[in-house]
Structures are given as C-alpha cells and as structure tokens.
Scaffold this active site. Sequence first.
Site, PDB file in Angstrom:
ATOM      1  N   LYS A 156       1.028  -0.969  -0.021  1.00  0.00           N
ATOM      2  CA  LYS A 156      -0.144  -0.075   0.036  1.00  0.00           C
ATOM      3  C   LYS A 156       0.829   1.292  -0.015  1.00  0.00           C
ATOM      4  O   LYS A 156       0.618   2.145  -0.616  1.00  0.00           O
ATOM      5  CB  LYS A 156      -0.798   0.080   1.302  1.00  0.00           C
ATOM      6  CG  LYS A 156      -1.989   1.027   1.271  1.00  0.00           C
ATOM      7  CD  LYS A 156      -2.618   0.710   2.465  1.00  0.00           C
ATOM      8  CE  LYS A 156      -3.849   1.940   2.717  1.00  0.00           C
ATOM      9  NZ  LYS A 156      -4.848   1.351   3.900  1.00  0.00           N
ATOM     10  N   GLU A 199      35.715  10.671  25.737  1.00  0.00           N
ATOM     11  CA  GLU A 199      34.455  10.062  25.179  1.00  0.00           C
ATOM     12  C   GLU A 199      34.311  10.211  23.720  1.00  0.00           C
ATOM     13  O   GLU A 199      33.536   9.571  22.759  1.00  0.00           O
ATOM     14  CB  GLU A 199      33.303  10.432  26.074  1.00  0.00           C
ATOM     15  CG  GLU A 199      32.878  12.027  25.640  1.00  0.00           C
ATOM     16  CD  GLU A 199      33.563  12.876  26.830  1.00  0.00           C
ATOM     17  OE1 GLU A 199      34.832  12.641  27.204  1.00  0.00           O
ATOM     18  OE2 GLU A 199      33.157  14.072  27.133  1.00  0.00           O
ATOM     19  N   CYS A 240      37.227  16.686  32.237  1.00  0.00           N
ATOM     20  CA  CYS A 240      37.220  18.125  32.063  1.00  0.00           C
ATOM     21  C   CYS A 240      36.659  18.970  33.279  1.00  0.00           C
ATOM     22  O   CYS A 240      37.684  18.815  34.488  1.00  0.00           O
ATOM     23  CB  CYS A 240      36.212  18.362  30.871  1.00  0.00           C
ATOM     24  SG  CYS A 240      36.779  20.122  30.090  1.00  0.00           S
ATOM     25  N   HIS A 276      38.374  15.372  26.423  1.00  0.00           N
ATOM     26  CA  HIS A 276      37.065  14.682  26.397  1.00  0.00           C
ATOM     27  C   HIS A 276      37.521  13.266  25.699  1.00  0.00           C
ATOM     28  O   HIS A 276      37.098  13.306  24.458  1.00  0.00           O
ATOM     29  CB  HIS A 276      36.238  15.420  25.613  1.00  0.00           C
ATOM     30  CG  HIS A 276      35.589  16.494  26.664  1.00  0.00           C
ATOM     31  ND1 HIS A 276      34.331  16.375  27.357  1.00  0.00           N
ATOM     32  CD2 HIS A 276      35.882  17.772  26.480  1.00  0.00           C
ATOM     33  CE1 HIS A 276      34.280  17.619  27.745  1.00  0.00           C
ATOM     34  NE2 HIS A 276      35.228  18.318  27.487  1.00  0.00           N
TER      35      HIS A 276
END
Length: 539
Positions: free
Chosen positions: A228, A514, A386, A512
């Site tokens: 559809k 991460e 940090c 940082h």
Amino acid sequence: MSMSKTKYVFVTGGVASSLGKGIISASLAKLLQARGYSVTIQKLDPYLNIDPGTLNPYEHGECYVTDDGAETDLDLGHYERFLNTPTSQDNNVTTGRIYQSVINKERRGEFLGKTVQIIPHITNEIKERVRRLGNTGKYDVVITEIGGTIGDIESLPYVESMRQMLWEEGRDNAMNIHLTLIPYLATTGELKTKPTQHSVKQLMQSGVQPDVLVCRSQYKLPQEVKDKLALFCNVRKEAVIESLDADTIYDVPNLMRSEKLDEVVMNHFHMDHKAEPEMTVWNKFVYNFKNPKNEIEIGLIGKYVELHDSYKSITEAFIHAGATHETKVKIRWIHSGGLEEENVERKLGGLDGILVAPGFGERGIDGKIEAVRYARENKIPFFGICLGMQMAVIEFGRNVLGWPTAHTTEIDETTSCPVINIMEDQKEVTDKGGTMRLGAWDCELKEGSKSYEVYGAKNISERHRHRYEFNNDYLKDFEKNGMIATGKNPDTGLVEIVEIPTHPYFVAVQFHPEYKSTVLNPHPLFVGFVKASLVHSKY
Ligand code: GLN
C-alpha cells in the site's frame, strides 16, 4: 572500489521528530563502508545558532567536538562511532552558519549588486556545503541528513536545495530516503499508513519524490501494508523498508542489512555489489554487549542527568569499553545538585566506579567535589573528565593540601587559591561561541603512569573544550603530596591528566576521551576504568 562520481543520499524525516535519522544514516553508511565503499555523513541543522556550542545541553543534548575543533550536533558522534572515521567542521552545517556566510559575502560585495535571496543565494550556499564533501574526492557516497521534519518552516531551504541537487546531479547520482513513522492503533489493531502518505505528499509538493521509505514501526509491517505504501507513495516495493524498534542502536545496521537497505541504495546508483559487508568485529562487539558475563555499576555525577543525551558520548563509550570486558556497565545517574556530605553514602554507596562529568558554571559544583572526596577516600575507581578533573584538583587542594579556599576562577574569580585558572589566551575573549580551547591537542604521558599503561603509548592526541586549566604555580605542592601530572601538553606544559598513584585507580583528564571512542576502537581510558571498576566489584 572507488567510483568515478560521488553519489549523494539525502535523508529526510516525516510524521514525527526523533525517529532516528542519524542512526539510519549511520547504519546505511556502515553497511556501504563494510562493503568497501568510502562514505561520510553530514548533518544539516535547521536552527539559527552558528553551532550547538552555545546551546544548553537540555536543548539538544551533548555538544560533540571534532578533531578540527568544531562544536557539533551529537549525531556526528554516532557517525564516528559507527564508521570509525573522523568527521570535521564540514560534516555539520547550521542555518546560522549558512546565513552568516551569505551575509558576509554580501558585505564584501561578492554578489555584484544583486538582490540577495533564499533562492538562489541561500540554496547555493547549502549545495556548496554538501558538494564540498563530495569534491574532496575522498568519498564514494555522501549521506546528508536534513534535520527536523518535512513541513517545518525552518527546513524549507534545505528541502529546496535537495530538490535542486537531485535534479542537477541526476537521479543516478542522488537520491532521497524518507524516514517515517507507521503508528499502531491499539483499538483497531491496525498499522496506519496515512501519516506517511501525507508526509510523502508534502515532500512531493516541494518537488521531491522519495526513492526509499524507511518506516519506523513497533510491529512488523505485513506485505500488504508495504504494498500500500509503495502504491500510494510511488516507491518500488523493495524500497519500502521496515525499521522495527531495536534493543540497541548497534542492532540497526544488521536490521537494515536484512531489509536490504544497502542493496536498494546500491541498485539505485548501479553500484557494484561484489563484497558482502565485512562486519566481523562489529558483530563480535554486538554479541559481547548483549551477552555480558559481569555487571558493574558506575555513578555518573553531572548536572544535566535528567537528559541522558547530554552525556551521549560517555554512555556510548561505556558500552564499547564494557563489551571489551564482556561486562554490562550500569549507570547510576546522580545529580550533582543534591549531593552533600550527609547523603553521599546513601547516594554513592555500592558503586564500583565514579565518574565526574564535564560541565560549566557553578550549579552542582559542591556535589561534584563531594563525589571526588568519596571516591578518593574510599578507594573507589575514579574518572574525572574536564570539569570533573578540575573538581578533582580542587578537592585535593582543599582536603589533602589543607587549602580551604582552593577553587577555580570560573566560579570564584577572586579566590586566594586559584588551583584552576583561566588560560592566558582566554582572558581577553568576550564572545562565547567557538572561542574555547577546542579540538585535538597533543599530550605526552609519563612512563609508569596508569594512563601510559592503558594507552600503551607515550604520545597521544585528544579533543578539548575548555577555558580553564590546572594552575602550574601549584604543581610542585600537588606532586609532593601525591597528585601527579601524568599527561602534559608537550609545548605549553598544560596539565592534561592528573593521577593519584597510591589510589587503586584515580585518573582525571582535562580533555574529552569520550568523543574518540568507537565500536572498533573503544577508548583506552574507558577500557581501563571499566577494568578497574570490575576489579573493585569483585571484593
Ligand atoms: N568549565 C570548564 C572549563 O571551561 C570545564 C569545561 C568542560 O567540562 N567541558 O574549563
């Protein structure tokens, strides 16, 4: 397996926001990359900020930082985590930046007396930003994600630019993937296609016929629903792709693979299918993540904990590092605001590791210092990032060195003991946007330190976003009393890492880490911290 011309894929969203365009884009890119193509992903953000650097994390979640120092949308983090290739300033463009650049050109007289308009001047600037990635010659495919939802006033110039590019590049070289939602009506037990039909109509009113529909749904789409959608939206049946809610974002590439999204895209562009996607390392990671043998609980102390997206890269880095150790890393979200000596045991008791998160401003500072004290005194593995590192320095100054006024000049400009001080070249800075110490800077590690051990290297480079630094006037006192600078910028001597060697694991960093953790390269500092927390959990 490089092709002669870069292919452009535009990803738009319809029906609702937050459907996960970033993850779909990253998953498609991952599959194409795993087949040997070189791919990059770009995000066009329809807001007027020049970049998200000045945004409160509650607005859009974390601000992600690239090697070249761009403050960007958090989706770029997903792109890097999935693809394991760095992004740059060019991978995130906001309306603010587009307008700034057009207005600057106008002031320089570059438009030669012409009336400056959305079409063609703004749209030309947008197209130039998209093609800039293609023109590097580095990519077979550029995937451009248009932020917002089709129908938003803000994204109209982006949609118009996409329309022009689809036309100019030709449909063999450019395509649209439209991500929509198929809601389920519990009362009638039906999956409804109407909102998608409307959204596609709206896209078509802007002159864009989608080539692929990716349909987010809670339940499997029966073939008749797909048929559809194909019929009403002029999309080939095989190009109606089901995207079921996944347990983890890391399942999405394989889900898209089984729905053949990559094949549909390659067929569209007449790309060679030769190699099957090489996903061995990825799949091993997903398996380890889903089948952990251990569990640890880490306390994440921050002031934006109500919105977990504010710490997206940190939580993802824990997933990567956890899988490395076949360990489930449970996060206990702890608001630094309410943390005090009276309740610290109740709030932090039983944790296997404590992470004090990055941040700005005064709110929650005392709670962060209290968390550091608790981790230090109770010999719980500690990781400061940090602002978290700056708090570790202040805590040590106050409670070990016995300097009650030890502080950061970010909060007390007139403190008599500024152990954390504004950087010299930040003193004259008045504009807030894009003016911090940003992006990749070198760091030299001290041999024999924990950091040296986990990195297995002496020279590293990490990404930064700060204005304040360890005040080297105090370094001798800190080192004499047991807090050692184990990482420094080789040129300036800026302290990048401090450790307490007598503590089982106490590592705090000015940068940082991460941002650099990916599925293929879990970050050594997260891997080391998870390992130390795992050891701690066993006794
Ligand atoms: N506010 C601190 C600074 O500017 C820390 C920044 C951060 O945590 N990203 O130095």
